[in-house]
Enzyme design. Structure first.
Site, PDB file in Angstrom:
ATOM      1  N   CYS A  20      38.871  43.719  46.670  1.00  0.00           N
ATOM      2  CA  CYS A  20      38.425  42.574  45.876  1.00  0.00           C
ATOM      3  C   CYS A  20      38.474  41.274  46.664  1.00  0.00           C
ATOM      4  O   CYS A  20      37.676  40.370  46.416  1.00  0.00           O
ATOM      5  CB  CYS A  20      39.239  42.457  44.594  1.00  0.00           C
ATOM      6  SG  CYS A  20      41.021  42.397  44.857  1.00  0.00           S
ATOM      7  N   HIS A 119      44.546  41.237  42.252  1.00  0.00           N
ATOM      8  CA  HIS A 119      43.097  41.110  42.055  1.00  0.00           C
ATOM      9  C   HIS A 119      42.623  39.685  42.331  1.00  0.00           C
ATOM     10  O   HIS A 119      43.241  38.708  41.893  1.00  0.00           O
ATOM     11  CB  HIS A 119      42.707  41.502  40.631  1.00  0.00           C
ATOM     12  CG  HIS A 119      41.212  41.592  40.440  1.00  0.00           C
ATOM     13  ND1 HIS A 119      40.418  42.433  41.190  1.00  0.00           N
ATOM     14  CD2 HIS A 119      40.371  40.933  39.609  1.00  0.00           C
ATOM     15  CE1 HIS A 119      39.157  42.295  40.821  1.00  0.00           C
ATOM     16  NE2 HIS A 119      39.104  41.383  39.866  1.00  0.00           N
ATOM     17  N   ASP A 134      33.221  38.370  39.334  1.00  0.00           N
ATOM     18  CA  ASP A 134      34.290  39.365  39.384  1.00  0.00           C
ATOM     19  C   ASP A 134      33.705  40.717  39.813  1.00  0.00           C
ATOM     20  O   ASP A 134      32.751  41.217  39.204  1.00  0.00           O
ATOM     21  CB  ASP A 134      34.924  39.488  37.997  1.00  0.00           C
ATOM     22  CG  ASP A 134      36.168  40.364  37.986  1.00  0.00           C
ATOM     23  OD1 ASP A 134      36.430  41.044  38.994  1.00  0.00           O
ATOM     24  OD2 ASP A 134      36.868  40.366  36.964  1.00  0.00           O
TER      25      ASP A 134
END
Length: 271
Positions: A20, A119, A134
């Site tokens: 991520c 994250h 995202d």
């Protein structure tokens, strides 16, 4: 007035493994500029510098483990900072004094980086419009200017660390979409992103009604499931829920049943 960047396209990366941080950096830059190997090299350089400083400082023990990348691929904020510094971009904690104007009028900025646990994701203004990039989402999700402020406040209430990104952002990506198509990145027109988002939201609601979870269980997904991320064409209901969360999020973040009841009450009031 400047023309649109990248031909009006949005660059998005869908989650791959625990990369991520890579996806976050690339969506800030709006192009596939960095790979996991690039960030790993940055992390290695930072580790080497830190060890040298400890030795010069007379430290007796120099740990071999990295403080900047975990074994499963999660990178530190220092790695993201060094990567974006290549493009003369700065990462600034949103709660710092220098970022005070962004706290008041976030819509005047260009990008934010959000982090919780392991994250990372980016909220970015592209061609005058705000999007949530995202990597756990199938496509960028459009955010209205009003909702941006409420969204950031609610994230902070749920414990997310938020960083402001400032500097001169790349205007165009030098890598064509065909060259990037073999990876996890994709180029989307805003209308295609909207269509994909609505389709996924509808599937998620259907799954919730049938008792099936569409997303991994973590604070951000619980937050989404409370009703914060609703369809853009239901702005009045969204505003009511955002206001409710802003008033009560610190107290109810660990009580989803209470929050759900409050959302139901707000929905009934606005019906």
């Amino acid at each position: 007035m400047e023309g649109v960047s990248n031909g009006g396209m949005l660059y998005h990366e869908v989650q791959e493994s625990k990369l991520c941080a890579v996806h976050c950096v690339n969506t800030v830059l709006q192009g596939p500029f960095f790979s996991e190997f690039d960030l790993a090299a940055v992390a290695s350089d930072l580790d080497r510098t830190e060890r040298q400083m400890m030795v010069l400082g007379g430290g007796d023990f120099v740990p071999e483990e990295s403080h900047n990348v975990s074994l499963d691929g999660d990178f530190s904020i220092q790695v993201l900072q060094k990567a974006l510094e290549v493009w003369d971009l700065q990462i600034i904690p949103l709660d710092s004094p220098v970022a005070e104007p962004a706290q008041i009028d976030p819509e005047l900025e260009n990008a934010f980086i959000c982090h919780l646990q392991d994250h990372w994701f980016c909220i970015r203004k592209v061609n005058g419009e705000w999007y949530n990039f995202d990597s756990l989402k199938a496509a960028p999700e459009h955010l209205s200017k009003f909702y941006l402020s409420a969204y950031l406040d609610s994230l902070k209430g749920f414990g997310w660390s938020i960083f402001l990104v400032r500097g001169k952002f790349p205007k165009e990506c030098p890598i064509t979409s065909s060259e990037a198509s073999s990876g996890y990145g994709q180029w989307l027109l805003p209308e295609d992103a909207e269509r994909i988002t609505k389709s996924c939201n509808a599937a998620q609601r259907t799954g919730s009604r049938s008792g099936q979870s569409q997303w991994p269980s973590d604070p951000y997904r619980q937050y989404e499931q409370q009703g914060m991320l609703l369809d853009e064409d239901d702005e009045d209901l969204k505003a009511a829920i955002a206001a409710s969360l802003m008033d009560s999020s610190p107290a109810v973040s660990s009580k989803p049943d209470t929050l759900e009841n409050e959302n139901k009450d707000n929905s009934a009031a606005n019906a």
